[in-house]
Design an enzyme around this catalytic site. Structure first.
Site, short mmCIF file in Angstrom:
data_model
loop_
_atom_site.label_atom_id
_atom_site.label_comp_id
_atom_site.label_asym_id
_atom_site.label_seq_id
_atom_site.Cartn_x
_atom_site.Cartn_y
_atom_site.Cartn_z
N SER A 1 -0.74 -3.54 -5.14
CA SER A 1 0.42 -4.06 -5.87
C SER A 1 -0.01 -4.74 -7.16
CB SER A 1 1.20 -5.06 -5.01
OG SER A 1 1.72 -4.45 -3.86
N1 SAH Z 1 -0.16 -5.16 0.08
C1 SAH Z 1 -0.79 -3.98 -0.47
C2 SAH Z 1 0.26 -3.02 -1.00
C3 SAH Z 1 -0.07 -1.62 -0.64
S1 SAH Z 1 1.20 -0.44 -0.99
C4 SAH Z 1 -1.80 -4.34 -1.53
O1 SAH Z 1 -1.75 -5.45 -2.08
O2 SAH Z 1 -2.67 -3.54 -1.81
C5 SAH Z 1 2.11 -0.42 0.51
C6 SAH Z 1 1.34 -0.14 1.77
O3 SAH Z 1 2.27 -0.10 2.86
C7 SAH Z 1 0.62 1.21 1.80
O4 SAH Z 1 -0.72 1.00 2.14
C8 SAH Z 1 1.37 1.99 2.90
O5 SAH Z 1 0.53 2.90 3.61
C9 SAH Z 1 1.87 0.87 3.78
N2 SAH Z 1 3.01 1.19 4.63
C10 SAH Z 1 4.12 1.92 4.32
N3 SAH Z 1 4.96 1.98 5.37
C11 SAH Z 1 4.39 1.25 6.38
C12 SAH Z 1 4.76 0.94 7.72
N4 SAH Z 1 5.89 1.40 8.27
N5 SAH Z 1 3.92 0.18 8.44
C13 SAH Z 1 2.75 -0.29 7.92
N6 SAH Z 1 2.34 -0.03 6.67
C14 SAH Z 1 3.15 0.74 5.89
#
Ligand code: SAH
Length: 218
Positions: free
Chosen positions: A67
């Site tokens: 993010s």
């Molecule tokens: N907090 C992270 C953001 C990553 S983007 C950071 O700072 O890097 C969002 C993430 O959510 C991705 O890795 C994706 O695989 C995950 N994601 C999407 N749907 C999800 C779900 N139902 N359960 C767990 N993770 C999920």
């Protein structure tokens, strides 16, 4: 490949990022201090070393992103984390947002649905520094009933709706910060569970997240 060296140049760039976040309206000093303390370039491939402190999202594999720092700061500020609170995070991704929560002293339970991203925790550089993080491979829509209830819940992917099981796993007086789908962008919502179990909703800025998907992906 990743390199774990925090040079004066990195520290200088990070300070500038923190100043930019202040200009953009982030006021919580503890959140700003946490961002200043954590080398964001450790969470990215060394190809991104020089640009890791730009206020941008970057690819981390599996079509996912780390993010944008503004988004991380914004969501964390809305959560009003206090030390030793139990926090559930949906979407571990790069572990950067997770680390910001851990730096604030929260006990973090983080769930990732992509096996390859979940596996990043095995090489997590800060494993010893943040024993207050627990990693789970699973579907965030289900939450973690075994560890519930939580003081705070943060969703870091675009939720198509507010997952009912996550509302159930929130403590009375607890808060959830969740970007809810409105097409290409999402409205950031903060939900507070009142003592009687009712939910109060506050709406904030629009953001753009990768989608929250159901099920696990091995
Ligand atoms: N907090 C992270 C953001 C990553 S983007 C950071 O700072 O890097 C969002 C993430 O959510 C991705 O890795 C994706 O695989 C995950 N994601 C999407 N749907 C999800 C779900 N139902 N359960 C767990 N993770 C999920």
């Amino acid at each position: 490949m990743r390199t774990y060296e925090d040079t004066y140049q990195h520290k200088g760039l990070r300070k500038r990022l923190v100043d930019l976040l202040k200009e953009k309206g982030i006021t919580d000093e503890q959140v700003l201090d946490a961002i200043n303390a954590i080398p964001r370039h450790y969470f990215l491939d060394s190809a991104f070393d020089k640009i890791a402190y730009e206020d941008r999202a970057f690819p981390i594999g599996e079509s996912q992103t780390i993010s944008q720092p503004y988004t991380v700061a914004y969501q964390t500020q809305l959560l009003q984390i206090k030390r030793s609170e139990k926090v559930l995070e949906i979407g571990t991704g790069s572990i950067y947002q997770t680390t910001v929560l851990a730096e604030l002293g929260a006990r973090v339970f983080t769930i990732e649905r992509q096996k390859k991203l979940y596996d990043l925790q095995k090489d997590y550089y800060f494993r010893n520094k943040y024993p207050n993080i627990k990693f789970f491979f699973g579907d965030g829509f289900e939450g973690l009933p075994t560890f519930a209830p939580f003081d705070k819940i943060i969703i870091t992917a675009a939720a198509p709706f507010i997952p009912p099981k996550l509302i159930q796993q929130l403590k009375p007086g607890g808060m959830m910060v969740i970007p809810v789908d409105e097409g290409d962008s999402q409205r950031m919502l903060r939900l507070t569970k009142e003592a009687d179990g009712s939910i109060t909703e506050e709406a904030f800025e629009q953001f753009s997240f990768v989608p929250m998907l159901t099920g696990k992906n091995r």
